[in-house]
Design a protein around this motif. Sequence first.
Motif, mmCIF file in Angstrom:
data_model
loop_
_atom_site.group_PDB
_atom_site.id
_atom_site.type_symbol
_atom_site.label_atom_id
_atom_site.label_comp_id
_atom_site.label_asym_id
_atom_site.label_seq_id
_atom_site.Cartn_x
_atom_site.Cartn_y
_atom_site.Cartn_z
ATOM 1 N N MET A 1 0.832 -1.203 0.000
ATOM 2 C CA MET A 1 0.000 0.000 0.000
ATOM 3 C C MET A 1 0.873 1.262 0.000
ATOM 4 S SD MET A 1 -2.945 1.453 -0.038
ATOM 5 C CE MET A 1 -4.118 0.167 0.379
ATOM 6 N N ARG A 2 1.904 1.268 0.872
ATOM 7 C CA ARG A 2 2.779 2.437 0.941
ATOM 8 C C ARG A 2 3.452 2.681 -0.407
ATOM 9 N NH1 ARG A 2 8.140 3.264 1.493
ATOM 10 N NH2 ARG A 2 8.808 5.232 2.462
ATOM 11 N N LEU A 3 3.969 1.616 -1.041
ATOM 12 C CA LEU A 3 4.642 1.754 -2.323
ATOM 13 C C LEU A 3 3.672 2.262 -3.390
ATOM 14 C CD1 LEU A 3 7.245 1.368 -3.919
ATOM 15 C CD2 LEU A 3 6.560 -1.008 -4.324
ATOM 16 N N ALA A 4 2.445 1.767 -3.367
ATOM 17 C CA ALA A 4 1.446 2.214 -4.339
ATOM 18 C C ALA A 4 1.141 3.699 -4.163
ATOM 19 C CB ALA A 4 0.170 1.385 -4.192
ATOM 20 N N LEU A 5 1.064 4.174 -2.893
ATOM 21 C CA LEU A 5 0.798 5.584 -2.644
ATOM 22 C C LEU A 5 1.953 6.458 -3.125
ATOM 23 C CD1 LEU A 5 -0.779 5.358 0.923
ATOM 24 C CD2 LEU A 5 -1.956 6.015 -1.191
ATOM 25 N N LEU A 6 3.183 5.999 -2.881
ATOM 26 C CA LEU A 6 4.343 6.763 -3.350
ATOM 27 C C LEU A 6 4.357 6.863 -4.868
ATOM 28 C CD1 LEU A 6 7.218 5.435 -1.053
ATOM 29 C CD2 LEU A 6 6.271 7.738 -1.048
ATOM 30 N N ALA B 1 1.915 6.688 -6.884
ATOM 31 C CA ALA B 1 0.782 7.442 -7.416
ATOM 32 C C ALA B 1 1.026 8.947 -7.384
ATOM 33 C CB ALA B 1 -0.478 7.108 -6.617
ATOM 34 N N ASP B 2 2.014 9.390 -6.617
ATOM 35 C CA ASP B 2 2.332 10.811 -6.498
ATOM 36 C C ASP B 2 3.575 11.104 -7.332
ATOM 37 O OD1 ASP B 2 3.159 13.349 -5.808
ATOM 38 O OD2 ASP B 2 2.800 13.110 -3.669
ATOM 39 N N PRO B 3 3.438 11.783 -8.477
ATOM 40 C CA PRO B 3 4.613 11.978 -9.343
ATOM 41 C C PRO B 3 5.733 12.771 -8.696
ATOM 42 C CG PRO B 3 2.743 13.294 -10.091
ATOM 43 C CD PRO B 3 2.227 12.364 -9.043
ATOM 44 N N LYS B 4 5.433 13.606 -7.689
ATOM 45 C CA LYS B 4 6.485 14.376 -7.032
ATOM 46 C C LYS B 4 7.301 13.518 -6.066
ATOM 47 C CE LYS B 4 4.196 18.866 -7.385
ATOM 48 N NZ LYS B 4 5.114 19.354 -8.421
ATOM 49 N N LEU B 5 6.675 12.445 -5.522
ATOM 50 C CA LEU B 5 7.387 11.547 -4.621
ATOM 51 C C LEU B 5 7.930 10.313 -5.325
ATOM 52 C CD1 LEU B 5 5.265 11.608 -1.340
ATOM 53 C CD2 LEU B 5 7.604 12.420 -1.638
ATOM 54 N N SER B 6 7.282 9.895 -6.395
ATOM 55 C CA SER B 6 7.688 8.635 -7.021
ATOM 56 C C SER B 6 9.044 8.735 -7.707
ATOM 57 C CB SER B 6 6.628 8.173 -8.019
ATOM 58 O OG SER B 6 6.500 9.100 -9.085
ATOM 59 N N ARG B 7 9.541 9.952 -7.909
ATOM 60 C CA ARG B 7 10.901 10.100 -8.471
ATOM 61 C C ARG B 7 11.977 9.798 -7.433
ATOM 62 N NH1 ARG B 7 10.542 16.625 -9.241
ATOM 63 N NH2 ARG B 7 8.683 15.923 -10.311
ATOM 64 N N PHE B 8 11.582 9.695 -6.155
ATOM 65 C CA PHE B 8 12.515 9.405 -5.064
ATOM 66 C C PHE B 8 12.355 7.958 -4.588
ATOM 67 C CE2 PHE B 8 11.787 14.032 -4.618
ATOM 68 C CZ PHE B 8 13.097 14.474 -4.734
ATOM 69 N N ASP B 9 13.341 7.497 -3.811
ATOM 70 C CA ASP B 9 13.297 6.182 -3.155
ATOM 71 C C ASP B 9 13.433 6.381 -1.656
ATOM 72 O OD1 ASP B 9 13.179 4.640 -5.561
ATOM 73 O OD2 ASP B 9 15.319 5.013 -5.854
ATOM 74 N N PRO B 10 12.428 6.970 -0.989
ATOM 75 C CA PRO B 10 12.591 7.322 0.423
ATOM 76 C C PRO B 10 12.554 6.119 1.348
ATOM 77 C CG PRO B 10 10.367 7.800 -0.292
ATOM 78 C CD PRO B 10 11.134 7.390 -1.524
#
Length: 288
Positions: free
Chosen positions: A1-6, A8-17
Amino acid sequence: MRLALLRADPKLSRFDPLPRIISHDCFSSGHCGWSQLVGNYENNLDTMLPGYAQHTSAMLSTLPHWDSGSHGGMGSSYALKIATRPRKGAQNVAIKRHTFRHRGTIRFEVYFTFKPEATELNLSETDVRSVGFLFDLQSGDQDDGGQRVMPHLRFLNALDGQHVQKWQFKRRTTELKPIGDSDKTLSHYHLAAEDWEDLPGGAQRLCYNEIPTKINWTYLAFDFDLAEMKALSFRCNDRTFDMSAFEPIRMPAMKNLWCMLNFGLFAEADSDKRAFLYVDSVCISGDF
């Protein structure tokens, strides 16, 4: 779920937090806490060390150029711009100040690019000496033998007009000097030209486009363990570097900086032009 939410957000999905995002700085919403690194002073600004006196405030920029208009950032119209003065060897630093609440792994991720001021109709690929980042950390107030620890990494792009293109680190700083006469304040200029060391295997050619105004965004990530106060990994674009020889600057803890967790970004000029470090976005995350 967390990975899917990340994702889904193009501003966060460019990162690997890491699991907890401490801050996500997208500069379309402002400076996000990044400010000028002001040197220590007491009673009079003239007591500031000269290295710090040259610093100016970071700016929000649309990356405007005379030939093509504004580039903007990767995902918005704005990026953070850290600009030096137009003097060979000039430096500038932006800093973001936190404290930590858990001693685990910190991951620092950035999308950045750099250029000199486009005052000539040629590539000017050796006019920026270096760009880089640093942490400024201190242990907690209950620690025995507390330390202040300052990891530094820079991309040495050019030196005296010669293209170098390699990563370097620092394990030594300048002498601590008292500021004023109250015995409350010390200062040292940790970005001095001396004592930079080559990161083993650290040669890297970054994208630098064919005319003086084109830019391409570069990704980097740095992991640091706050419990052991040591570097864990460093990545830039498609490269992962061996950090076994890396050492940060270390010194005794200072009496009012407990649990400090600061981050810095810096640029340095190699000619009498302003050097620009542009930062699209920053993600700082932890394993807690």
